[in-house]
Motif scaffolding. Sequence first.
Motif, mmCIF file in Angstrom:
data_model
loop_
_atom_site.group_PDB
_atom_site.id
_atom_site.type_symbol
_atom_site.label_atom_id
_atom_site.label_comp_id
_atom_site.label_asym_id
_atom_site.label_seq_id
_atom_site.Cartn_x
_atom_site.Cartn_y
_atom_site.Cartn_z
ATOM 1 N N MET A 49 0.863 -1.177 0.000
ATOM 2 C CA MET A 49 0.000 0.000 0.000
ATOM 3 C C MET A 49 0.904 1.233 0.000
ATOM 4 O O MET A 49 1.639 1.481 0.962
ATOM 5 C CB MET A 49 -0.916 -0.019 1.220
ATOM 6 N N LEU A 50 0.864 1.991 -1.091
ATOM 7 C CA LEU A 50 1.796 3.091 -1.298
ATOM 8 C C LEU A 50 1.071 4.422 -1.384
ATOM 9 O O LEU A 50 -0.037 4.512 -1.927
ATOM 10 C CB LEU A 50 2.583 2.871 -2.597
ATOM 11 N N SER A 51 1.706 5.468 -0.885
ATOM 12 C CA SER A 51 1.178 6.825 -1.077
ATOM 13 C C SER A 51 2.152 7.832 -0.497
ATOM 14 O O SER A 51 3.095 7.474 0.218
ATOM 15 C CB SER A 51 -0.187 7.001 -0.408
ATOM 16 N N LEU A 52 1.910 9.080 -0.786
ATOM 17 C CA LEU A 52 2.613 10.160 -0.115
ATOM 18 C C LEU A 52 2.040 10.328 1.289
ATOM 19 O O LEU A 52 0.952 9.802 1.584
ATOM 20 C CB LEU A 52 2.444 11.458 -0.910
ATOM 21 N N PRO A 53 2.730 11.049 2.168
ATOM 22 C CA PRO A 53 2.183 11.273 3.513
ATOM 23 C C PRO A 53 0.815 11.938 3.443
ATOM 24 O O PRO A 53 0.580 12.826 2.625
ATOM 25 C CB PRO A 53 3.220 12.220 4.152
ATOM 26 N N GLY A 54 -0.109 11.467 4.294
ATOM 27 C CA GLY A 54 -1.409 12.125 4.389
ATOM 28 C C GLY A 54 -2.490 11.545 3.521
ATOM 29 O O GLY A 54 -3.606 12.077 3.494
ATOM 30 N N SER A 55 -2.208 10.452 2.824
ATOM 31 C CA SER A 55 -3.229 9.866 1.950
ATOM 32 C C SER A 55 -4.070 8.809 2.650
ATOM 33 O O SER A 55 -5.011 8.291 2.059
ATOM 34 C CB SER A 55 -2.574 9.274 0.703
ATOM 35 N N LEU A 268 2.104 -4.430 3.428
ATOM 36 C CA LEU A 268 3.247 -3.550 3.675
ATOM 37 C C LEU A 268 2.853 -2.137 3.275
ATOM 38 O O LEU A 268 2.539 -1.884 2.112
ATOM 39 C CB LEU A 268 4.473 -4.004 2.868
ATOM 40 N N SER A 269 2.824 -1.251 4.234
ATOM 41 C CA SER A 269 2.440 0.139 3.975
ATOM 42 C C SER A 269 3.687 1.008 3.905
ATOM 43 O O SER A 269 4.560 0.923 4.769
ATOM 44 C CB SER A 269 1.518 0.644 5.090
ATOM 45 N N SER A 270 3.757 1.837 2.860
ATOM 46 C CA SER A 270 4.984 2.612 2.650
ATOM 47 C C SER A 270 4.673 3.955 2.012
ATOM 48 O O SER A 270 3.811 4.055 1.140
ATOM 49 C CB SER A 270 5.937 1.823 1.737
ATOM 50 N N ARG A 271 5.378 4.960 2.485
ATOM 51 C CA ARG A 271 5.361 6.233 1.757
ATOM 52 C C ARG A 271 6.023 6.026 0.398
ATOM 53 O O ARG A 271 6.906 5.176 0.250
ATOM 54 C CB ARG A 271 6.141 7.312 2.510
ATOM 55 N N ASN A 464 -5.146 14.649 -1.547
ATOM 56 C CA ASN A 464 -4.513 14.236 -0.302
ATOM 57 C C ASN A 464 -5.445 14.561 0.861
ATOM 58 O O ASN A 464 -5.804 15.724 1.076
ATOM 59 C CB ASN A 464 -3.166 14.955 -0.135
ATOM 60 N N ILE A 465 -5.841 13.534 1.617
ATOM 61 C CA ILE A 465 -6.843 13.714 2.669
ATOM 62 C C ILE A 465 -6.335 14.630 3.777
ATOM 63 O O ILE A 465 -7.052 15.525 4.244
ATOM 64 C CB ILE A 465 -7.254 12.354 3.249
ATOM 65 N N GLU A 466 -5.084 14.439 4.202
ATOM 66 C CA GLU A 466 -4.559 15.284 5.279
ATOM 67 C C GLU A 466 -4.452 16.740 4.834
ATOM 68 O O GLU A 466 -4.714 17.651 5.616
ATOM 69 C CB GLU A 466 -3.196 14.774 5.749
ATOM 70 N N GLN A 467 -4.094 16.960 3.566
ATOM 71 C CA GLN A 467 -4.024 18.331 3.061
ATOM 72 C C GLN A 467 -5.416 18.965 3.081
ATOM 73 O O GLN A 467 -5.567 20.137 3.427
ATOM 74 C CB GLN A 467 -3.456 18.333 1.636
ATOM 75 N N PHE A 468 -6.441 18.184 2.747
ATOM 76 C CA PHE A 468 -7.806 18.690 2.819
ATOM 77 C C PHE A 468 -8.175 19.068 4.250
ATOM 78 O O PHE A 468 -8.770 20.126 4.497
ATOM 79 C CB PHE A 468 -8.785 17.640 2.289
ATOM 80 N N LEU A 469 -7.813 18.216 5.215
ATOM 81 C CA LEU A 469 -8.139 18.500 6.613
ATOM 82 C C LEU A 469 -7.394 19.735 7.114
ATOM 83 O O LEU A 469 -7.948 20.536 7.874
ATOM 84 C CB LEU A 469 -7.816 17.285 7.478
ATOM 85 N N ASN A 470 -6.122 19.893 6.706
ATOM 86 C CA ASN A 470 -5.351 21.076 7.112
ATOM 87 C C ASN A 470 -5.994 22.354 6.586
ATOM 88 O O ASN A 470 -6.100 23.364 7.292
ATOM 89 C CB ASN A 470 -3.920 20.969 6.592
#
Length: 645
Positions: A49-55, A268-271, A464-470
Amino acid sequence: MSVYERNPFSYRASEKKINDSIFLSLFEPKALDLLLKYRNHLWNSPVKMLSLPGSGKTTFLRLFTPESLMTLFENRHNEVHNELYVKVNSFQIFDNKPSKLGIYTSMVDYYLFDTNQILAENMKISAFYSLLMARLVISFLKGLTVFAGILYPNDLSEIKILKIPELNPESEIPTNCTGKELFSWASQLEKQTLDLNIYGYNEKNGNINLPNFHEIFHLFNPKCFLYNGNQLYESVLIMLDEVDTLSKNQINNLSNFLLKNRASNWWLSSRIESLQKDEIFKSTRNRNSRMERDFVEINLDEYWYNNKSSFIKLVKSIANRRINESSHILVSRFSESLQENLPIEKWKEIISNLKKRILPKVENIDSLMNFYKEQISLIDKKYKQNNLDTLIEKIILLRSIQILYDRKIRGSIQTTLIDSQVEEKPMRKISSAIRKAAAFKISIEEKIPYYFGLEKVSQVASNNIEQFLNISEKLFDTFLTNNLMKARVTKLSPKTQENLLRGISNNFLERNFQNLSFETEIRNLIDAIGKLSKYETDKPNAPYAPGVTGIAISSKDAIRLNRNNVLSTNEDKKLNTVLHNCLVSNILEQREVKCKGTYWLVLYLNRLLCVKYGLPLEYGGYREVSLRTLHNWINYGYTVRAKGG
């Protein structure tokens, strides 16, 4: 009143201090849609499971931990949790009770073994697996107590462990014992392995017996772990979070180990460090290694980029869910805090200005005038009254007509953006890209806000979900402050929203620059991309409608940037590092596209940076640049436009 109670956007669902019930109430069931495509493979192959931080990677993993699953099962009839329960159950998680026991561990400190100067190479990897074994066992035992409804670790003696027949008779792992005994063994193994990293392999700990990690595939036999004589689960799901923090050697070793042993039920979760410093361009078309073929790869960023409308629906639902969970809030939906449109009087003024400016230009071009009149008639029939929607449709039509006029006068380089060419036959409609370009140009020319309303806020989140929340946190905090002690709710005006977004954009860039090497070069590069994009977007005939928001590097040039490429120069390697830092910091977004018969690496600005440089928020528009241009940009900034970029 705590900050969490005051602003529902100020906390993150993955935070450990948020209890499981609140976590589940904040988890939006629509987010699980991205797993539906892989539903038949999730339990049969190892998953990356891959993504940038905050996804949302860690949030996904937490959903499948024993604490979350048990809480969800116990509250399955609750209106707040029922929809999520049904969605999770579609992945074969429950069978009259939670049947899959999630074993979660973070990999943040394992890299220390690979950097250890004392241990021999074979001992480094043995220690790595020993620590992983110990922590997986401890996490597993904690999950057992959750499923059994007993206290951890006090009641572990109530867990009966039978002899596991698949294990080697000489195995170091204790069986035919209690959970407490297995817990003591795992705790001691963890301590000894950590000491091994500190002191090395010497007289102090020379008698340490490291277990065979292959036994992990047999250890969690569900028939051998009983509470009151009953089996507690059907299978396990092993979840390794933050795998990106491991060394490259550890990642390769672990991946190969899982494939060699045909592992299933491992996530396996990874940035995404996807564009590694030694390989800045790796085509998604060429997946030749066994590792890349046999892992189920779930790229969250790629999914949301390819399903933008689904992402917008998701974050809107997330926002409303958070507000609904805050009983004291002044509104019931996030959109109720944001003014979504300008007053109708302003739109009437704009259409009057456009008619005076545009219609005299095109009145002698029969094809454009006939098309304009035809579309006006269709708009009137559709709405049947002169309301706000009618006005906005007519305004966009007028401004689109001017773009078509400018293309005819200046020579269009993208005539395929409309259904048929102006010069040859009557048009049927105007493309979506031109309509969006028209809407953007109206905001610039008429000096009206463009970045406002929930739709735009969702787009600015850059998938990006975290960017939306910020972003939402800052907007909603201002909304709450403005409405303090007021008798009626006052929404944030379009101008206020836009000003706030511009401030958030500037802070985003400064925050992401912190602790990055080649900071000056990164600033130069981002500023150059922003200025080039603005120059191209502002052209009257909108040749790259709705606008340019990024650059493209040919696959040949991108491959040359690889550190292991013999053709790479020192300047190339420097540029490699600059691009790598931009990508892993979410300042730039990478996409691969095919154009002019070849593949290109496209680097888009994060959508928040589109606000900073006054650009539209849609993707698609980019300009090709050479490596020479990029070298000049990072060293000297955007002074004189180079040919072709």
